[in-house]
Structures are given as C-alpha cells and as structure tokens.
Design a protein around this motif. Sequence first.
Motif, PDB file in Angstrom:
ATOM      1  N   SER A 169      34.607  50.974  39.768  1.00 48.59           N
ATOM      2  CA  SER A 169      33.867  50.186  38.771  1.00 48.59           C
ATOM      3  C   SER A 169      34.129  48.696  38.929  1.00 48.59           C
ATOM      4  N   ALA A 170      35.223  48.343  39.571  1.00 47.24           N
ATOM      5  CA  ALA A 170      35.552  46.930  39.787  1.00 47.24           C
ATOM      6  C   ALA A 170      34.744  46.304  40.926  1.00 47.24           C
TER       7      ALA A 170
ATOM      8  N   ASP B 234      25.957  52.576  38.682  1.00 46.46           N
ATOM      9  CA  ASP B 234      26.697  53.835  38.557  1.00 46.46           C
ATOM     10  C   ASP B 234      26.276  54.875  39.594  1.00 46.46           C
TER      11      ASP B 234
ATOM     12  N   PRO C   7      40.733  63.831  33.360  1.00 44.37           N
ATOM     13  CA  PRO C   7      41.425  62.953  32.409  1.00 44.37           C
ATOM     14  C   PRO C   7      41.642  63.559  31.018  1.00 44.37           C
TER      15      PRO C   7
ATOM     16  N   SER D  27      36.425  61.208  38.857  1.00 41.03           N
ATOM     17  CA  SER D  27      37.130  60.873  37.621  1.00 41.03           C
ATOM     18  C   SER D  27      38.451  60.164  37.905  1.00 41.03           C
ATOM     19  N   ARG D  28      39.057  60.471  39.043  1.00 44.00           N
ATOM     20  CA  ARG D  28      40.334  59.860  39.414  1.00 44.00           C
ATOM     21  C   ARG D  28      40.163  58.439  39.940  1.00 44.00           C
ATOM     22  N   ARG D  29      39.002  58.136  40.494  1.00 42.84           N
ATOM     23  CA  ARG D  29      38.787  56.853  41.179  1.00 42.84           C
ATOM     24  C   ARG D  29      37.747  55.951  40.499  1.00 42.84           C
ATOM     25  N   TRP D  30      37.204  56.411  39.387  1.00 44.26           N
ATOM     26  CA  TRP D  30      36.110  55.684  38.765  1.00 44.26           C
ATOM     27  C   TRP D  30      36.499  54.248  38.399  1.00 44.26           C
ATOM     28  N   ALA D  31      37.661  54.054  37.814  1.00 39.00           N
ATOM     29  CA  ALA D  31      38.072  52.709  37.392  1.00 39.00           C
ATOM     30  C   ALA D  31      38.138  51.752  38.585  1.00 39.00           C
ATOM     31  N   GLU D  32      38.663  52.225  39.702  1.00 45.56           N
ATOM     32  CA  GLU D  32      38.749  51.383  40.898  1.00 45.56           C
ATOM     33  C   GLU D  32      37.366  50.958  41.381  1.00 45.56           C
TER      34      GLU D  32
ATOM     35  N   SER E 129      51.770  54.965  40.455  1.00 40.52           N
ATOM     36  CA  SER E 129      51.297  56.141  39.720  1.00 40.52           C
ATOM     37  C   SER E 129      52.283  56.520  38.613  1.00 40.52           C
TER      38      SER E 129
ATOM     39  N   ARG F  88      28.041  53.988  42.762  1.00 41.08           N
ATOM     40  CA  ARG F  88      29.460  54.330  42.635  1.00 41.08           C
ATOM     41  C   ARG F  88      29.672  55.834  42.818  1.00 41.08           C
TER      42      ARG F  88
END
Length: 162
Positions: free
Chosen positions: A28-29, A35, A93, A21-26, A127, A38
């Motif tokens: 996803s790029a 998925d 989150p 959950s902390r790294r998903w956005a990174e 951060s 990832r």
Amino acid sequence: MAVLRKQNGHDLGFLQALYASRRWAEVSAVPGWNDAQRRAFLYSQAELQRQHYENHFPAADFLIVEQAGSPIGRLCVQYAADDVHIVDIALLPDWHGRGIGTELLRTVLAKADAQRQTCSLSVEQGSRARRLYERLGFRAGADTGLYTQMQRPAPQEACESP
C-alpha cells in the motif's frame, strides 16, 4: 481448537489471500498503484513463494489451519533426520493474538522433542513473532539482512544418577 489438514489444489485462492493479507501494508506504500494492481502483484508473489517452497522443500508437510471448517492460516514444516524446519507459519490477521500460533508451534516442538531434534526457522527482521520464538526457546543465529535464522536446541537426554 485449530485443526490441520493437508493443503490441496483448492486452497490456492486462500493462500493468495493469506499472502496478500501479510504484505498489504507494505504494498500500500507503493505510490501510483490502485488496489487491483496491488492485489495482482501480491497474488503473483504468492505464486512465486508457492513454487519456491515446493522446489526447495519438496518433502515438507504443507498444511492448512482451519477453525470451524474455514481456513485461517497455513503451516509448512519440513522434517529431516536431525532437524524440524518450520518453513512458514501464517494466520489471517483476524486470528492473530488468540494463541493459535503458539499452539501450532508447541505441537511442532513436541514432535521435535520426541525425536530429540533441533527445530529451526527464519524470522523477518522486526517481526513481533520473534519474541514468541524466543519464549519457546529459539536462539538467534545467522543474520541474512532481511531474516534472522533461529534454532531451538534438541532436548538433552536425562542424566541418570549413579
């Protein structure tokens, strides 16, 4: 109010999900990954982080943060003779912005203050948590590129009047 309990072997799945959950956005790029890829990558990174923490901070308290009996985060703190080091503090989150992180930090800082110890941590560049740390008295130190080392001084002994 959040409750802390010792981490155990049954928490590994939660810790993987928390890390993801902390790294998903990174992640996803990254082009071309689905998925499942990832998630597999992030779970392997969570395992490497777990091993690193256990090897480098073997005496640390590895704690799970719970709300109403459900895990919502983690707190990992190493207590040494002269410093309290916050190895990791993380919340899912959905639990950000509710004051839980501040409450956890104040609890750790109160223990450090009671022992007249400094408190240290590392924060990622950019951060949002850095502002919170600064409000709680942490000062920026060495910069390692990805992270800034921060330390909160030990409280000074009260000066006695003559």
